[in-house]
Design an enzyme around this catalytic site. Structure first.
Site, short mmCIF file in Angstrom:
data_model
loop_
_atom_site.label_atom_id
_atom_site.label_comp_id
_atom_site.label_asym_id
_atom_site.label_seq_id
_atom_site.Cartn_x
_atom_site.Cartn_y
_atom_site.Cartn_z
N GLY A 699 7.80 7.36 9.63
CA GLY A 699 7.17 6.59 10.71
C GLY A 699 7.78 5.20 11.25
O GLY A 699 9.05 5.07 10.80
N ALA A 700 7.10 4.34 12.05
CA ALA A 700 7.93 3.26 12.54
C ALA A 700 8.22 2.31 11.52
O ALA A 700 9.26 1.31 11.63
CB ALA A 700 6.95 2.67 13.61
N LYS A 718 6.54 4.63 -0.10
CA LYS A 718 7.05 4.31 1.09
C LYS A 718 8.08 3.39 1.06
O LYS A 718 8.27 2.19 0.27
CB LYS A 718 5.89 3.62 2.03
CG LYS A 718 6.63 3.15 3.40
CD LYS A 718 5.43 2.37 4.01
CE LYS A 718 4.07 3.16 4.57
NZ LYS A 718 3.45 1.87 5.29
N ASP A 825 -4.46 -1.05 13.23
CA ASP A 825 -3.80 0.18 13.76
C ASP A 825 -4.56 1.26 13.24
O ASP A 825 -4.02 2.08 12.47
CB ASP A 825 -2.34 0.14 13.27
CG ASP A 825 -1.77 1.16 13.95
OD1 ASP A 825 -2.04 1.69 15.01
OD2 ASP A 825 -0.55 1.68 13.41
#
Length: 1002
Positions: A699-700, A718, A825
């Site tokens: 992802g971003a 991550k 978010d």
């Protein structure tokens, strides 16, 4: 003949024209107006040019005078109209009222468009998309009486022309982006009866003293207007004022005594300011006063003796001040008093003995004071009491028997006092009671069997009293029980088997009692149990292997008992933050997951219990145990040698891999690991799993790997993108996006412990490489499942559970973290699903801590969030607060109900929120519900849909707090709650705030 033919031709043309367009001139103007608007199919379908007049058209009103046909009113509210304000409406010579509220009209409202409306008396353009300055021409309309422009995006100062209205009686500009100070020239509009400028980001300035000149004024609402300084004494001249709201500002100084001269006032709201000094004498003389809210200030001194003498007084909020002295005796004579909230002050003395005898009290909250003496025995004599909150005082004596006859009681919090004696038997079984909190007193007696009648009991907290006897088996009938905490008492006997059937049970804390017998079997119903603490009792027998099957258990303390047997291997299924079975009589080998130094303190005081780590063996020296110890030592040596061999092989393997992964080839001694929970793995195992074959997402913020560790445990790793140094535009400092994301995750998730928020095991850093290690969620994200071929796995019951889980996680962030945390978010892709589709809120890379300031929420210089989830006001104000998360969560609820993504080509230029609203208006609710859902649950689905629409309201103040959202979701399967209405029939913006859980009452 030639002239006759020409005349006939002209007549034919006139007939054709008359057949084609028969409507009068007003109708033609309305048809021109329709061309400036885009209306949904069918919204204005009956606007037919062939009609003689437009008087039967949707939204059109005409006069009833001789001849008729002249349009006097246009009402097109809530039709989802788009486009610019139709100037053609102002060509209607007799139009007196225009209502285009609750549409999408914008972007500008020009003076040229409205200036011709010379007959206009009422104009309502609230809840649209208008921007730019307020048009000067509005003030030049000679007949204008009512002007409502709420909930738009008007900006700039209020124009000086607004001080020259000729007949204006009502001006409402609430919730725009208006700047400048609140203008003094409004005090010159002598005809004003209602002035509402609330919730605008005005420049800090005072309450204009000139407003005291508005002798006809009945309503003055200036809440959230960035007001500073003192309340002007001139407001006391407003003899016709019924409603005064100066709340949520930064006002200082004392409350002027002139306020008590407002002889017509019904409601006074000055809460959430910085007012000081005493409450002035004289409130008791206000014959019409029904509600007064002075909470969350710095008021001191005693409550005036006459304060409760106002004959119609219903609601008093004085909480969160520094008031001292006793509660006045006059409170017992307040014949209309319904709500009394005095918590978080410094009140002392005893309460009037007759409190409640003459008043229809519904809520009493006096928590967090120093009140002594007994609870007034008449507190519920009128039978209306629903909440009695008196925790953290110095109350003594018995709990009144009258509470047992108080059938409407829902919440009782009397903890941390000096109460003694038995709890009245009837109190245990009150049918509507959801919270009974009596901990930290000196109560005696038993838990009565009538507790089986407490059908709505959710939380029962009895800790640190002197209760005796056994836990009655009837407690199993309290089917909604989530928490039972009775530690620190003298309870005895075995645990009743009926406890095992409580499906909602989440916390069971019975530490430090005299309970005995074996631990419960048959506990498969405990799917929500996260904490089990039975320490320091007399339990015997084995640890039930079934504990390992409890899906969310993360706190297990069985220490200080007489348990025997081994530690069941099934406990390896658990992810425990706290694990303690020390000081028992356990024996045998430890499960490998727990045979590490990290769990050394979990097994102390069990002489027969050993693991594969010699340091965990608690055997004494000499005799057979000494020989067993020697054997154990030798075995450990061989094991150690094997570990060294394996480590050597692994090292060579790592050296080989280092040629292929330069980022991770740095000296491992330089890697820094920060753990947030007890770990059964090292950073080296994590590094070895960062192979491209293990990538499960990207992802971003970074790439995510699935890491299967040597003990069989699976975690998610991550690896944040390593970006070049740059400006941290949100905080004004230097740093990379990866740094910011990393810091945000660590600061938030590192300290959070909640079953519905993804667990961050640890972080690993080296130079510019940053790793975050999370618990692994095998079903991925809600977005991935819901918007794919796997959507069939999510039946309605599962979706409802996901919604409630996610709501509880967000509620924890907003209400239980100090200071509060805003996720920023919230979206379906950031809600992860475990093996049983339990939901966890994840990805805190842009989360922010919200500090409370007098200037309101902090502004960000960039937008965080994802397309389709961003609250409308956030996009143009960049203000960060919890309401932004609530809007995003509303979109997630809509996804669960509709099965559709937040943006989709099917919606055209609309997002999911607007598509749902317009579709419901045009076609009905059934056209937005996901066809894959079982419609036998339609009523529940509709209720969740309603909650979703509340959360995604375009007006932030109408969005319910997350704590309220959780309660509404929990009540989905109960009777729907009907919203309270304001005087004008609109939903009260305060109704959805859970005021019962403010301050010390949380």
């Amino acid at each position: 003949m030639g002239s006759g033919s020409l005349l006939l031709s002209l007549l034919l043309v006139l007939v054709v024209v008359n057949v084609g367009v028969a409507v009068n001139q007003d109708g033609l103007s309305l048809l021109d107006a329709r061309r400036a608007l885009a209306a949904p199919d069918g919204a204005l379908a009956d606007w037919n040019a062939r009609d003689a007049t437009p008087c039967s058209w949707t939204g059109v009103s005409c006069d009833a005078g001789v001849g008729g046909g002249a349009v006097t009113g246009i009402s097109l509210a809530g039709l989802n109209l788009t486009g610019s304000f139709p100037a053609a409406l102002c060509r209607l010579p007799r139009v007196a009222s225009i209502d285009l509220s609750d549409n999408y009209i914008g972007p500008n409202l020009s003076s040229d468009a409205v200036a011709p409306c010379k007959a206009l008396r009422r104009l309502d353009l609230s809840m649209n998309a208008l921007v730019g300055p307020l048009p000067d021409a509005l003030a030049a309309l000679p007949e204008l009486v009512y002007l409502k422009l709420d909930s738009n995006n008007f900006s700039g100062p209020i124009p000086e022309s607004f001080g020259r209205f000729k007949k204006l009686e009502s001006l409402s500009l609430v919730y725009n982006l208006l700047g400048g100070e609140v203008p003094p020239f409004l005090g010159g509009v002598s005809t004003l009866r209602e002035l509402n400028l609330s919730y605008n980001p005005f420049v800090a300035g005072p309450v204009p003293a000139e407003l005291g000149n508005l002798s006809a004024l009945r309503v003055l609402w200036l809440a959230g207007c960035n007001l500073i300084g003192a309340i002007p004494a001139s407001l006391g001249r407003l003899g016709n004022l019924t409603d005064l709201d100066l709340s949520t500002n930064a006002l200082t100084g004392s409350i002027p005594p002139e306020i008590t001269r407002l002889t017509s006032v019904v409601q006074i709201e000055l809460y959430n300011n910085s007012l000081t000094g005493p409450i002035p004498v004289g409130f008791g003389k206000l014959a019409e006063l029904q509600g007064v809210d002075l909470a969350m200030n710095r008021l001191n001194g005693a409550i005036p003796d006459d304060f409760f003498e106002a004959p119609k007084l219903e609601s008093v909020h004085l909480y969160a001040n520094s008031l001292t002295g006793p509660v006045p005796e006059s409170v017992a004579k307040a014949a209309s008093l319904v709500e009394l909230r005095l918590f978080a002050n410094r009140l002392n003395g005893t309460l009037p003995a007759d409190l409640g005898k003459n008043s229809p009290l519904v809520c009493v909250d006096m928590s967090d004071n120093s009140i002594s003496g007994e609870i007034p025995p008449a507190i519920c004599d009128r039978g209306e009491l629903e909440e009695l909150l008196m925790l953290d005082n110095k109350l003594s004596g018995r709990i009144p028997d009258g509470l047992g006859r108080c059938r409407r009681l829902r919440r009782v919090r009397l903890s941390n006092n000096r109460l003694d004696g038995d709890v009245p038997a009837a109190v245990w079984g009150l049918p509507h009671m959801s919270l009974l909190e009596l901990n930290d007193n000196q109560l005696t007696g038993v838990i009565s069997p009538v507790i089986g009648g407490a059908a709505n009991l959710s939380k029962l907290v009895l800790s640190n009293n002197r209760l005796t006897g056994s836990i009655p088996p009837e407690i199993g009938s309290a089917s909604k029980l989530y928490e039972l905490s009775a530690d620190g008492n003298m309870l005895s006997g075995p645990l009743p088997g009926s406890l095992g059937g409580l499906e909602e049970l989440g916390r069971l804390v019975l530490r430090n009692n005299s309970l005995s017998g074996q631990l419960l079997r048959g506990i498969n119903s405990w799917k929500k149990l996260s904490e089990l603490n039975l320490a320091d009792n007399g339990f015997t027998g084995a640890i039930p292997a079934e504990l390992g099957d409890l899906p969310v258990l993360n706190y297990l303390d069985l220490s200080g008992n007489r348990l025997t047997g081994d530690v069941p291997m099934q406990l390896e299924n658990l992810k425990l933050n706290q694990f303690n079975v020390s000081n028992n009589q356990l024996s045998g080998a430890l499960p490998p997951q727990y045979a590490t130094a990290a769990y050394r303190s979990s097994f102390l005081g069990n002489p027969g219990l050993c693991g594969d780590n010699a340091g965990l063996c608690a055997n004494s020296q000499g005799g057979p145990r000494s020989r067993a110890g020697f054997a154990w030592m030798m075995r450990s040596i061989f094991i150690f040698a094997a570990v060294v061999l394996v480590a050597g092989v692994a090292w060579f393997y790592w050296r080989y891999r280092s040629f292929n992964n330069s980022k991770l080839s740095a000296d491992r001694s330089k890697w820094s690991l920060t753990s947030f929970h007890k770990l059964s793995f090292s950073e080296y195992e994590i590094l070895d799993c960062l192979d491209e074959d293990n990538v499960i997402g990207s992802g971003a913020s970074g790439k995510v790997y699935k890491a299967v560790l040597s003990n069989g445990e699976v975690v998610a790793v991550k690896k944040l993108w390593g970006l070049k140094k740059g400006t941290d535009v949100e905080n004004g400092g230097e740093g990379s996006a990866a740094d910011n994301s990393f810091e945000a995750e660590v600061k938030t998730l590192g300290k959070i412990r909640h079953k519905n928020i993804v667990k961050l095991w640890c972080s690993c850093t080296h130079n510019d490489t940053k790793l975050l290690v999370y618990e692994y969620m095998p079903n991925g994200s809600l977005g991935d499942v819901l918007h794919s071929s796997k959507a069939g796995l999510l039946d309605w019951s599962t979706r409802y559970k996901i919604a409630l889980d996610a709501a509880e996680g967000l509620s924890y962030l907003h209400h239980d973290c100090v200071p509060a945390i805003v996720h920023r978010d919230v979206k379906s892709n950031n809600i992860l699903l475990d093996a049983e589709f339990g939901a966890r809120v994840a990805d805190f890379g842009v989360a922010k801590v919200v500090e409370a300031t007098v200037r309101g929420p902090k502004s960000m210089s960039v937008i965080a969030g994802s397309c389709g989830y961003i609250a409308p006001e956030y996009a143009y104000t960049l203000r960060v607060n919890e309401k932004s998360d609530i809007y995003s969560f509303g979109v997630v609820l809509l996804e669960l109900v509709t099965g559709k993504p937040p943006v989709d080509p099917e919606f055209g230029e609309k997002d999911l929120v607007k598509w749902v609203c317009s579709t419901i208006d045009q076609k009905g609710v059934e056209h937005v519900l996901d066809s894959k859902l079982d419609m036998t649950f339609k009523d529940e689905i509709n209720r969740v849909l309603n909650i979703a629409l509340l959360c995604s309201s375009s007006l932030p103040i109408n969005r319910p707090a997350m704590r309220r959202v959780v309660k509404m979701l929990q009540e989905v399967r109960a009777e729907a709650t009907r919203p309270r209405l304001e005087k004008d029939g609109k939903l009260s913006p305060y109704y959805y705030e859970d005021t019962s859980d403010q301050g010390s009452s949380v």
